[in-house]
Write a protein that holds these residues in place. Structure first.
Motif, PDB file in Angstrom:
ATOM      1  N   ASN A   1     -14.901 -23.129  73.322  1.00 45.78           N
ATOM      2  CA  ASN A   1     -13.622 -22.643  73.840  1.00 45.78           C
ATOM      3  C   ASN A   1     -13.290 -21.357  73.105  1.00 45.78           C
ATOM      4  O   ASN A   1     -12.749 -21.363  72.001  1.00 45.78           O
ATOM      5  CB  ASN A   1     -12.528 -23.699  73.622  1.00 45.78           C
ATOM      6  CG  ASN A   1     -11.214 -23.325  74.311  1.00 45.78           C
ATOM      7  OD1 ASN A   1     -10.907 -22.154  74.502  1.00 45.78           O
ATOM      8  ND2 ASN A   1     -10.457 -24.352  74.668  1.00 45.78           N
ATOM      9  N   LYS A   2     -13.642 -20.215  73.758  1.00 54.00           N
ATOM     10  CA  LYS A   2     -13.504 -18.930  73.087  1.00 54.00           C
ATOM     11  C   LYS A   2     -12.048 -18.592  72.770  1.00 54.00           C
ATOM     12  O   LYS A   2     -11.724 -18.121  71.671  1.00 54.00           O
ATOM     13  CB  LYS A   2     -14.118 -17.828  73.960  1.00 54.00           C
ATOM     14  CG  LYS A   2     -15.624 -17.935  74.111  1.00 54.00           C
ATOM     15  CD  LYS A   2     -16.159 -16.781  74.955  1.00 54.00           C
ATOM     16  CE  LYS A   2     -17.693 -16.871  75.098  1.00 54.00           C
ATOM     17  NZ  LYS A   2     -18.216 -15.739  75.898  1.00 54.00           N
ATOM     18  N   GLU A   3     -11.156 -18.851  73.739  1.00 55.65           N
ATOM     19  CA  GLU A   3      -9.735 -18.511  73.515  1.00 55.65           C
ATOM     20  C   GLU A   3      -9.177 -19.291  72.330  1.00 55.65           C
ATOM     21  O   GLU A   3      -8.493 -18.733  71.467  1.00 55.65           O
ATOM     22  CB  GLU A   3      -8.922 -18.824  74.775  1.00 55.65           C
ATOM     23  CG  GLU A   3      -7.448 -18.462  74.620  1.00 55.65           C
ATOM     24  CD  GLU A   3      -6.633 -18.850  75.856  1.00 55.65           C
ATOM     25  OE1 GLU A   3      -5.456 -18.428  75.913  1.00 55.65           O
ATOM     26  OE2 GLU A   3      -7.136 -19.601  76.722  1.00 55.65           O
ATOM     27  N   LEU A   4      -9.486 -20.601  72.309  1.00 58.16           N
ATOM     28  CA  LEU A   4      -8.959 -21.435  71.227  1.00 58.16           C
ATOM     29  C   LEU A   4      -9.607 -21.049  69.894  1.00 58.16           C
ATOM     30  O   LEU A   4      -8.953 -21.071  68.854  1.00 58.16           O
ATOM     31  CB  LEU A   4      -9.213 -22.916  71.532  1.00 58.16           C
ATOM     32  CG  LEU A   4      -8.592 -23.917  70.556  1.00 58.16           C
ATOM     33  CD1 LEU A   4      -7.082 -23.729  70.484  1.00 58.16           C
ATOM     34  CD2 LEU A   4      -8.922 -25.345  70.977  1.00 58.16           C
ATOM     35  N   THR A   5     -10.893 -20.650  69.943  1.00 60.99           N
ATOM     36  CA  THR A   5     -11.576 -20.256  68.710  1.00 60.99           C
ATOM     37  C   THR A   5     -10.928 -19.030  68.093  1.00 60.99           C
ATOM     38  O   THR A   5     -10.646 -18.996  66.882  1.00 60.99           O
ATOM     39  CB  THR A   5     -13.065 -19.962  68.989  1.00 60.99           C
ATOM     40  OG1 THR A   5     -13.677 -21.146  69.518  1.00 60.99           O
ATOM     41  CG2 THR A   5     -13.786 -19.539  67.714  1.00 60.99           C
ATOM     42  N   VAL A   6     -10.676 -18.025  68.934  1.00 60.75           N
ATOM     43  CA  VAL A   6     -10.031 -16.799  68.442  1.00 60.75           C
ATOM     44  C   VAL A   6      -8.633 -17.109  67.890  1.00 60.75           C
ATOM     45  O   VAL A   6      -8.232 -16.615  66.842  1.00 60.75           O
ATOM     46  CB  VAL A   6      -9.968 -15.752  69.577  1.00 60.75           C
ATOM     47  CG1 VAL A   6      -9.120 -14.557  69.146  1.00 60.75           C
ATOM     48  CG2 VAL A   6     -11.365 -15.289  69.965  1.00 60.75           C
ATOM     49  N   LEU A   7      -7.857 -17.967  68.603  1.00 65.35           N
ATOM     50  CA  LEU A   7      -6.506 -18.314  68.177  1.00 65.35           C
ATOM     51  C   LEU A   7      -6.529 -19.121  66.884  1.00 65.35           C
ATOM     52  O   LEU A   7      -5.701 -18.912  65.981  1.00 65.35           O
ATOM     53  CB  LEU A   7      -5.806 -19.116  69.284  1.00 65.35           C
ATOM     54  CG  LEU A   7      -4.277 -19.181  69.219  1.00 65.35           C
ATOM     55  CD1 LEU A   7      -3.658 -17.790  69.203  1.00 65.35           C
ATOM     56  CD2 LEU A   7      -3.738 -19.977  70.413  1.00 65.35           C
ATOM     57  N   CYS A   8      -7.527 -20.009  66.813  1.00 63.96           N
ATOM     58  CA  CYS A   8      -7.690 -20.791  65.579  1.00 63.96           C
ATOM     59  C   CYS A   8      -7.952 -19.882  64.390  1.00 63.96           C
ATOM     60  O   CYS A   8      -7.372 -20.055  63.304  1.00 63.96           O
ATOM     61  CB  CYS A   8      -8.850 -21.773  65.721  1.00 63.96           C
ATOM     62  SG  CYS A   8      -8.365 -23.374  66.368  1.00 63.96           S
ATOM     63  N   ALA A   9      -8.828 -18.933  64.612  1.00 64.56           N
ATOM     64  CA  ALA A   9      -9.188 -18.018  63.528  1.00 64.56           C
ATOM     65  C   ALA A   9      -7.966 -17.228  63.064  1.00 64.56           C
ATOM     66  O   ALA A   9      -7.719 -17.076  61.862  1.00 64.56           O
ATOM     67  CB  ALA A   9     -10.292 -17.070  63.997  1.00 64.56           C
ATOM     68  N   SER A  10      -7.191 -16.741  64.027  1.00 65.89           N
ATOM     69  CA  SER A  10      -5.972 -15.990  63.677  1.00 65.89           C
ATOM     70  C   SER A  10      -4.996 -16.856  62.893  1.00 65.89           C
ATOM     71  O   SER A  10      -4.404 -16.435  61.905  1.00 65.89           O
ATOM     72  CB  SER A  10      -5.287 -15.471  64.946  1.00 65.89           C
ATOM     73  OG  SER A  10      -6.144 -14.604  65.641  1.00 65.89           O
ATOM     74  N   ALA A  11      -4.828 -18.104  63.325  1.00 70.07           N
ATOM     75  CA  ALA A  11      -3.912 -19.022  62.634  1.00 70.07           C
ATOM     76  C   ALA A  11      -4.440 -19.358  61.250  1.00 70.07           C
ATOM     77  O   ALA A  11      -3.668 -19.469  60.284  1.00 70.07           O
ATOM     78  CB  ALA A  11      -3.713 -20.286  63.470  1.00 70.07           C
ATOM     79  N   LEU A  12      -5.762 -19.522  61.157  1.00 72.20           N
ATOM     80  CA  LEU A  12      -6.374 -19.822  59.860  1.00 72.20           C
ATOM     81  C   LEU A  12      -6.150 -18.671  58.889  1.00 72.20           C
ATOM     82  O   LEU A  12      -5.882 -18.876  57.704  1.00 72.20           O
ATOM     83  CB  LEU A  12      -7.858 -20.104  60.023  1.00 72.20           C
ATOM     84  CG  LEU A  12      -8.219 -21.456  60.671  1.00 72.20           C
ATOM     85  CD1 LEU A  12      -9.696 -21.489  61.056  1.00 72.20           C
ATOM     86  CD2 LEU A  12      -7.901 -22.609  59.701  1.00 72.20           C
ATOM     87  N   ILE A  13      -6.302 -17.448  59.400  1.00 73.19           N
ATOM     88  CA  ILE A  13      -6.090 -16.273  58.554  1.00 73.19           C
ATOM     89  C   ILE A  13      -4.644 -16.256  58.056  1.00 73.19           C
ATOM     90  O   ILE A  13      -4.380 -16.036  56.874  1.00 73.19           O
ATOM     91  CB  ILE A  13      -6.421 -14.976  59.327  1.00 73.19           C
ATOM     92  CG1 ILE A  13      -7.935 -14.900  59.585  1.00 73.19           C
ATOM     93  CG2 ILE A  13      -5.939 -13.740  58.558  1.00 73.19           C
ATOM     94  CD1 ILE A  13      -8.324 -13.825  60.574  1.00 73.19           C
ATOM     95  N   MET A  14      -3.686 -16.511  58.954  1.00 74.05           N
ATOM     96  CA  MET A  14      -2.269 -16.494  58.587  1.00 74.05           C
ATOM     97  C   MET A  14      -1.960 -17.527  57.508  1.00 74.05           C
ATOM     98  O   MET A  14      -1.083 -17.322  56.667  1.00 74.05           O
ATOM     99  CB  MET A  14      -1.392 -16.755  59.807  1.00 74.05           C
ATOM    100  CG  MET A  14      -1.403 -15.636  60.836  1.00 74.05           C
ATOM    101  SD  MET A  14      -0.806 -14.068  60.158  1.00 74.05           S
ATOM    102  CE  MET A  14       0.866 -14.475  59.758  1.00 74.05           C
ATOM    103  N   ASN A  15      -2.697 -18.619  57.537  1.00 76.96           N
ATOM    104  CA  ASN A  15      -2.461 -19.686  56.561  1.00 76.96           C
ATOM    105  C   ASN A  15      -3.490 -19.672  55.426  1.00 76.96           C
ATOM    106  O   ASN A  15      -3.546 -20.604  54.616  1.00 76.96           O
ATOM    107  CB  ASN A  15      -2.488 -21.043  57.263  1.00 76.96           C
ATOM    108  CG  ASN A  15      -1.301 -21.236  58.197  1.00 76.96           C
ATOM    109  OD1 ASN A  15      -0.228 -21.604  57.765  1.00 76.96           O
ATOM    110  ND2 ASN A  15      -1.517 -20.960  59.494  1.00 76.96           N
ATOM    111  N   LYS A  16      -4.372 -18.592  55.408  1.00 77.85           N
ATOM    112  CA  LYS A  16      -5.376 -18.403  54.366  1.00 77.85           C
ATOM    113  C   LYS A  16      -6.232 -19.649  54.169  1.00 77.85           C
ATOM    114  O   LYS A  16      -6.518 -20.072  53.052  1.00 77.85           O
ATOM    115  CB  LYS A  16      -4.712 -18.028  53.042  1.00 77.85           C
ATOM    116  CG  LYS A  16      -4.058 -16.653  53.052  1.00 77.85           C
ATOM    117  CD  LYS A  16      -3.576 -16.279  51.665  1.00 77.85           C
ATOM    118  CE  LYS A  16      -2.971 -14.879  51.666  1.00 77.85           C
ATOM    119  NZ  LYS A  16      -2.509 -14.471  50.326  1.00 77.85           N
ATOM    120  N   ALA A  17      -6.618 -20.246  55.245  1.00 76.49           N
ATOM    121  CA  ALA A  17      -7.483 -21.427  55.170  1.00 76.49           C
ATOM    122  C   ALA A  17      -8.900 -20.971  54.873  1.00 76.49           C
ATOM    123  O   ALA A  17      -9.413 -20.027  55.481  1.00 76.49           O
ATOM    124  CB  ALA A  17      -7.434 -22.190  56.486  1.00 76.49           C
ATOM    125  N   SER A  18      -9.565 -21.664  53.927  1.00 80.56           N
ATOM    126  CA  SER A  18     -10.915 -21.215  53.530  1.00 80.56           C
ATOM    127  C   SER A  18     -11.747 -22.406  53.082  1.00 80.56           C
ATOM    128  O   SER A  18     -11.693 -22.796  51.924  1.00 80.56           O
ATOM    129  CB  SER A  18     -10.809 -20.171  52.414  1.00 80.56           C
ATOM    130  OG  SER A  18     -10.094 -20.708  51.334  1.00 80.56           O
TER     131      SER A  18
END
Length: 994
Positions: free
Chosen positions: A811-828
C-alpha cells in the motif's frame, strides 16, 4: 435549590394569562412583566423597584408579591398604591388592598399568629365598599371575604374566653353570608359552650339543611343530643354510625365515650384519629384523659404535654398538667403548673385546693395556711373542707388558739351540724395539747352527745378520766375508764387509740400481763402521730418504752381535692371548649372557605387562598385528605400535598402519582425529583417516563451514583429514542460507574452509524480503543479513524498507531503516510526502518525518509571514542552514508536544526569514522571531521591534517590549530606548518605562544 411558590402558581390552567390582566401595562413596565411571564419573579420585583415609585409601580409590585406568596409585602404595596391613587384608580386599588388584607389574615390564621391577625383584622374593618361603585362580581367576592373575616374575629374572642363577643361576630358573619354552614357550626359550638343546648341544636340543624353530608356537623348534632339526653340518642357507641370519622367527629364521639365510662374503647378511636391528624391538640388531650382513667399516669402525662405543644396551654392546660403531675406524685412539677394557673386566675378554687394539699403533703404548713386562708374567702362547697385543713395546719404548727378560732368558723358554716361531732372531738385534742383537761372533757362529752359510737372519742374520755385518777391521792378505781375502753373496742376492735390508752391504764394498775397484751395489739396497728404526741406529753416515761416498737402514721387525712367534683373539672375540656384551640378546626375553616370561593366568578382567589397554606408549620393526613378533595387543577394544593408525601416518605400509588404530577410542571423542585427518582429505582422502572426523572435528578445531584446507573441503563434500553447529547454529557463527566463501557459502546455505534467525524466523536473513538468493548467494534473504529486520518493526512502519534496497525508494504499511499508520521514522531527501529526504505523507493525525492533509513542503519560502534581498528562498512552503506551526508550539507541549517540534530549528528559521525578508517584528508572528509562530535584523538588529528591540506583558515579552525599547537609532543615541523597556515591573520595571532 430553594423551593419556590411561583412556578406552582403560574402553571395553573390559564392562570397567568388571567392574572396578567391585573397589571398596569405602560411601556416602561414591559420588561418587568416579561420577567414574570418567563418565570423570573425575583428579577421582576427588582425591575419594578428600580422604577419611579408611583401608583402603578406599587400596584404592579403588590400583584407580583401575590404571585410570590409574600402577602405582607403585597398588602404594604397595595397600601402605598392606595395612598397615591385617585378617581377610578382609587376604587380599583381599594378593592385589591382589601383582598390583600384578607389573604394576609388567612396567612396569619394558618400560621396561628393570632396577635398579628388581630392587627390585620382591625385594619380590614376600616375598609368599606359601596355596592353602587362596584360590579356584582366584585361585591359578591367582597361579601364572602367579609363573612370569613368576622368568623376569624369571633374565633379570636373564643380563644380569649370571651364567648359573648364571639357570638356577636359569628352572627355578623351570618349577615354577610346567610348560606354558610361553617358559621352555623360555629354558632352551635359557641351556644354549646354556654350550655344553651336548645340554641345550639337550632343552629346545627340550620347548618345541616345547607350541608347535610358533613360528618363533623352530624357528630355535633349527636353531641348536643347526648347533652340534652334526647331519647333519640340511644347509641352506646356513636362511632358505629360513621365509616370514616374525621378528627372533629373523633373528638366529639370520644368525649361521649369517655363520659360514658369507656376509656379503653375510646383509646382505639383516638389512636386512629391521631394517626390521621397528629396536629389535633384535643385528640392528644382526650387520649391523656383516657389513659388517666385506666391509671396509665405516665403515658397520660406525655399525651397532655403533646396536646399543649400543639396549642396554647392556657389556664385549664396548666391545671390539667398540674393535676397529671400530682397524680404521678411529682409534686414539685405539679406545684409549678398550679402556680402558673393561679397567676392567670388568682381566685381559682382548683389551683388553690391543689396548692394547699401539696404544701401540707410537703410539711410546709405556713405555705399551706397562706393558700387555705385565701381559699376560705371564696364561698363554695370547698369552704368547710378548706377550713378543716386550715384548722389542722394551725394545730400541726402548734398555733392552738388559731386552730380553735378556725373551728369556731366551721360551726358557723356547718348549718346542718354535719361536722359538729368531729370538730368538738378535734377541739378536745387541742385542749389536751394545751393541758386543759377539763375543757377537753367538756368538748368530748359534747361530741359524744352527737356521736356516741365514736370509739376514739370514747377512748379519749376514758384516757382523761385515767389522767384525773392518776393525779388523785386516794381514788385509784379505774372501773369507769376501763368500761369506756371496752365499749370502744366493741365498736371497733382495731382502734389503735384504745390500745394505747389501755397500755397506760394497765401500767398505772400494775397489771403487766394485760399491759403487754395491750402493747402487742398496739404494735399490730398504725397509730396516729397526734395520739402519740398527746400520750408523750402526759406519760413521757411510758412513751420511751414503746418508742421503736409502734408504727406511727401522719395525722393529716388528705382529702381536700376530693371536694372538687370530677365532672366540674373534666367539663373544662369538653368539645365545646376545645374547638377554639384545636388545630383540626382551622383545617375545616380553610375547607369551607375554599368551597365557598369555588362558587365565585373569579378563579384567582382559590390560588391565592391555597398559597396561604404555606404558612402552616406542619400538615397532617387529615389536611391531605381535605386538600385532595379540593385540589382539582390547583397546582398549589398539589404542591402542598407533595410536601407531606415527601416528608412522610409515602410510597403509595397515589403518592407516586402526585410525585409524577409535580415533576411534570416543576421538575426543579429538588426534594420531589430526588425522592421520585429513588422510588423509580426501587421499582426498577426504566421506562421513558422515568428517563426524564433520572436525567433531572442527575443534573441536580451528579454525585448520586445509583441514580446515574439507573439513568444510563434507561438510556441504553431506549437508545434510539433518547438524547445522544445526554449520553455524551454523562460519559464526559468522567464519573466512574459499572455501565460506563456499555454506554461507550452505545456512543461508538451511534457515531459510526452517522459517520460522525466531530471532535467529541473522535474522543469517544479513542477512548473505545482502550476500553473493555468487543474487538469487532474496536476494529470498526480503527478502520473508520484510519480512513479519516489518511484523508486528512494526520501525522500525530495516535494517527501513526492506526497507520501501523493497518500497514501493508504494497500500500504505497499508506507507506508514504506512515513514513511521514514516523518521521514526525522520530520513530527509529528496524521495522520502521523498512517503512522508511520502502517510502524512499516509492519516492526517490523523499530525503527525509532516506535520512531516517540511513540513521537507523548506522552502527553504534563506529562512533566509539576509543575506536582503533578499521571500520568495516559495506559498499551499500558507504554509498548511503555519502548520499545522506550530501543531503545534510545541501541544507545544513535545516538538517542540523532542533528536529534533525540527533539524527544528522549520528550520520555525520558515522561517515566521519568511515573516512577516518580510509585515512582520507580531502575536502569531503574535512566537512565530516569538523562536524563530528567526538573526543577521538585520531579523528582530531585527521581534522588538523585535512584542514592544513585544504587550507581551512576560517575562524572555526582556530580551536583545532591551537589544540595541537599547545601540545608538547607535536613536532616542530607540524608546529611551523600551523604557524604558516595562520600567519597574517590578526584575529588569531594572540593564540600562538612561542
Amino acid at each position: 435549590m430553594k423551593e419556590k411558590f411561583y412556578p406552582s402558581v403560574i402553571k395553573g390552567k390559564n392562570f397567568l394569562a388571567y392574572f396578567l390582566e391585573f397589571f398596569e401595562k405602560p411601556e416602561e413596565y414591559r420588561l418587568g412583566i416579561n420577567y414574570i411571564t418567563s418565570g423570573n419573579i425575583d428579577q421582576a420585583i427588582s425591575e419594578f423597584k428600580s422604577l419611579k415609585k408611583d401608583m402603578s409601580v406599587y400596584f404592579n409590585l403588590a400583584v407580583t408579591y401575590w404571585l410570590n406568596k409574600d402577602y405582607i409585602k403585597a398588602s404594604s404595596s397595595f397600601h402605598e398604591a392606595l395612598a397615591r391613587s385617585s378617581g377610578k384608580d382609587k376604587k380599583r386599588v381599594t378593592f385589591f388592598y382589601f383582598q390583600s388584607l384578607f389573604y394576609l389574615s388567612i396567612w396569619y390564621f394558618n400560621k396561628r399568629d393570632f396577635s398579628r391577625l388581630e392587627d390585620v383584622l382591625q385594619e380590614t374593618s376600616l375598609i368599606s365598599l359601596s355596592s353602587w361603585k362596584y360590579s356584582r362580581e366584585d361585591m359578591s367576592l367582597y361579601k364572602l371575604m367579609k363573612s370569613f373575616l368576622y368568623l376569624m374575629e369571633g374565633l379570636i374572642y373564643l380563644k380569649n374566653n370571651d364567648s359573648g363577643k364571639a357570638l356577636k361576630y359569628f352572627k355578623i358573619s351570618l349577615k354577610w353570608n346567610k348560606r354558610s354552614p361553617l358559621t352555623f357550626y360555629y354558632l352551635s359550638m359557641t351556644e354549646g359552650l354556654l350550655k344553651n343546648f336548645s340554641k345550639a341544636s337550632y343552629y346545627i340543624d340550620k347548618g345541616l339543611n345547607i350541608s347535610s353530608g358533613q360528618t363533623c356537623m352530624v357528630s355535633l348534632k349527636k353531641l348536643i343530643s347526648w347533652y340534652q339526653k334526647d331519647e333519640e340518642f340511644k347509641e352506646k357507641n356513636p362511632f358505629l354510625s360513621v365509616t370514616e370519622p374525621d378528627p372533629v367527629t373523633t373528638r366529639n364521639f370520644s368525649w361521649i365515650l369517655l363520659m360514658e365510662g369507656s376509656p379503653g374503647m375510646t383509646l382505639k378511636y383516638l389512636e386512629e384519629g391521631i394517626s390521621s391528624c397528629p396536629l389535633s391538640s384535643s385528640l392528644h388531650l382526650y387520649k391523656g384523659l383516657a389513659l388517666e382513667y385506666i391509671s396509665h399516669f405516665e403515658e397520660s402525662l406525655a399525651s397532655y404535654q403533646k396536646a399543649f405543644e400543639l396549642s396554647d396551654r392556657g389556664f385549664y392546660g396548666d391545671i390539667l398538667l398540674g393535676r397529671a403531675f400530682y397524680k404521678h406524685s411529682l409534686y414539685i412539677k405539679a406545684k409549678e403548673f398550679f402556680e402558673k394557673a393561679l397567676k392567670k386566675e388568682c381566685d381559682s378554687v382548683t389551683a388553690l385546693l391543689y396548692l394547699s394539699e401539696i404544701s401540707v403533703k410537703e410539711g410546709n404548713y405556713s405555705e399551706g395556711i397562706k393558700y387555705l386562708e385565701k381559699l376560705v374567702t371564696i364561698k363554695g362547697e370547698h369552704t368547710i373542707p378548706a377550713l378543716l385543713y386550715l384548722m389542722n395546719c394551725f394545730y400541726l404548727k402548734g398555733e392552738y388558739i388559731k386552730a380553735l378560732e378556725v373551728s369556731s368558723r366551721i360551726f358557723i358554716e356547718d348549718r346542718e351540724l354535719f361536722y359538729r361531732p368531729g370538730i368538738k372531738f378535734f377541739r378536745s385534742l387541742i385542749y389536751l395539747d394545751m393541758n386543759k383537761i377539763d375543757n377537753a372533757l367538756m368538748e368530748l362529752n359534747d361530741s359524744l352527745n352527737f356521736e356516741p359510737v365514736n370509739p376514739a372519742a370514747l377512748s379519749y374520755k376514758g384516757f382523761i378520766i385515767t389522767l384525773k385518777i392518776s393525779k388523785h391521792k386516794f381514788i385509784k378505781n379505774f372501773r369507769e375508764p376501763l368500761s369506756l375502753f371496752s365499749k370502744a373496742l366493741k365498736i371497733d376492735f382495731q382502734c389503735s387509740t384504745v390500745y394505747l390508752h389501755l397500755y397506760c391504764t394497765y401500767h398505772l394498775k400494775g397489771e403487766e400481763k394485760k399491759k403487754q397484751w395491750a402493747l402487742n395489739n398496739l404494735c399490730l396497728l398504725d397509730i396516729e402521730e397526734r395520739d402519740v404526741k398527746i400520750f408523750k406529753n402526759f406519760f413521757p416515761e411510758l412513751y420511751r418504752e414503746i418508742t421503736g416498737k409502734i408504727k406511727i402514721k401522719p395525722s393529716v387525712k388528705y382529702g381536700l381535692i376530693s371536694s372538687l367534683p370530677e365532672e366540674i373539672f373534666t367539663d373544662n375540656f369538653s368539645p365545646f371548649k376545645m374547638f377554639a384551640m384545636s388545630g383540626e378546626e382551622e383545617i375545616l375553616f380553610f375547607y369551607h372557605s375554599y368551597k365557598m370561593f369555588l362558587k365565585e366568578t373569579y378563579s384567582y382567589p382559590m390560588f391565592l387562598l391555597a398559597g396561604t397554606l404555606y404558612a402552616q408549620k406542619e400538615i397532617s393526613l387529615f389536611n391531605i385528605k381535605t386538600y385532595k378533595e379540593l385540589s382539582g387543577d390547583n397546582h398549589i394544593l398539589s404542591d402542598i400535598i407533595n410536601d407531606f408525601y415527601i416528608k412522610t416518605k409515602d410510597r403509595s400509588p397515589q403518592a407516586i402519582e402526585n410525585y409524577l404530577f409535580i415533576f411534570s410542571f416543576n421538575p426543579d423542585k429538588v426534594n420531589n425529583t430526588i425522592f421520585l427518582a429513588k422510588l423509580l429505582r426501587e421499582q426498577e422502572d426504566f421506562s421513558l417516563t422515568s428517563l426524564a426523572v433520572y436525567e433531572k435528578c442527575w443534573t441536580l445531584k451528579q454525585e448520586d451514583k445509583e441514580n446515574l446507573l439507573a439513568l444510563v441503563r434507561t438510556l441504553l434500553i431506549h437508545g434510539k429514542e433518547c438524547s445522544i447529547d445526554l449520553c455524551i454529557q454523562i460519559y464526559l463527566s468522567e464519573r466512574q460507574f459499572t455501565e460506563r463501557d456499555r454506554l461507550l459502546s452505545f456512543l461508538v455505534k451511534k457515531f459510526l452509524s452517522e459517520k460522525n467525524r466531530s471532535y467529541i466523536a473522535q474522543r469517544i473513538y479513542r477512548d473505545s480503543l482502550r476500553a473493555n468493548i468487543s474487538e469487532e467494534l474496536k476494529n470498526s473504529v480503527i478502520d473508520f479513524l484510519s480512513d479519516i486520518f489518511i484523508a486528512d493526512r494526520r501525522l500525530d502519534e495516535f494517527a501513526l498507531s492506526l497507520y501501523l496497525n493497518k500497514y501493508r508494504p504494497d500500500n504505497k499511499e499508506l507507506t508514504v503516510l506512515c513514513a511521514s508520521a514516523l518521521i514526525m514522531n522520530k520513530a527509529s527501529d528496524k521495522f520502521t526502518g523498512e517503512i522508511y526504505r520502502k517510502a524512499w523507493e516509492i519516492n526517490s525525492l523523499d530525503k527525509a525518509s532516506f535520512l531516517m533509513w540511513v540513521y537507523i542503519n548506522c552502527r553504534d560502534d563506529v562512533t566509539s571514542p576509543v575506536q582503533t581498528s578499521p571500520v568495516q562498512t559495506s559498499p551499500l552503506q558507504k554509498e548511503s552514508l555519502k548520499k545522506a551526508f550530501s543531503i545534510i550539507l545541501s541544507d545544513i541549517e535545516r538538517y542540523t536544526g532542533h528536529f534533525w540534530y540527533d539524527i544528522s549528528i549520528k550520520i555525520i559521525n558515522s561517515i566521519a569514522y568511515m573516512y577516518l578508517s580510509e585515512e582520507r584528508k580531502d575536502r569531503k572528509a574535512l566537512e565530516a571531521y569538523k562536524r563530528a562530535a567526538s573526543d577521538n584523538e585520531k579523528l582530531k588529528y585527521y581534522l588538523l591534517m585535512s584542514a592544513l591540506e585544504n587550507k581551512w583558515y576560517e575562524i572555526d579552525s582556530i580551536e583545532i590549530y591551537r589544540y595541537f599547537f599547545d601540545r608538547e609532543e607535536v613536532s616542530r615541523e607540524l608546529r611551523e606548518e600551523i604557524v604558516n597556515a595562520m600567519s597574517g591573520r590578526e584575529e588569531v595571532e594572540s593564540f600562538f605562544v612561542k
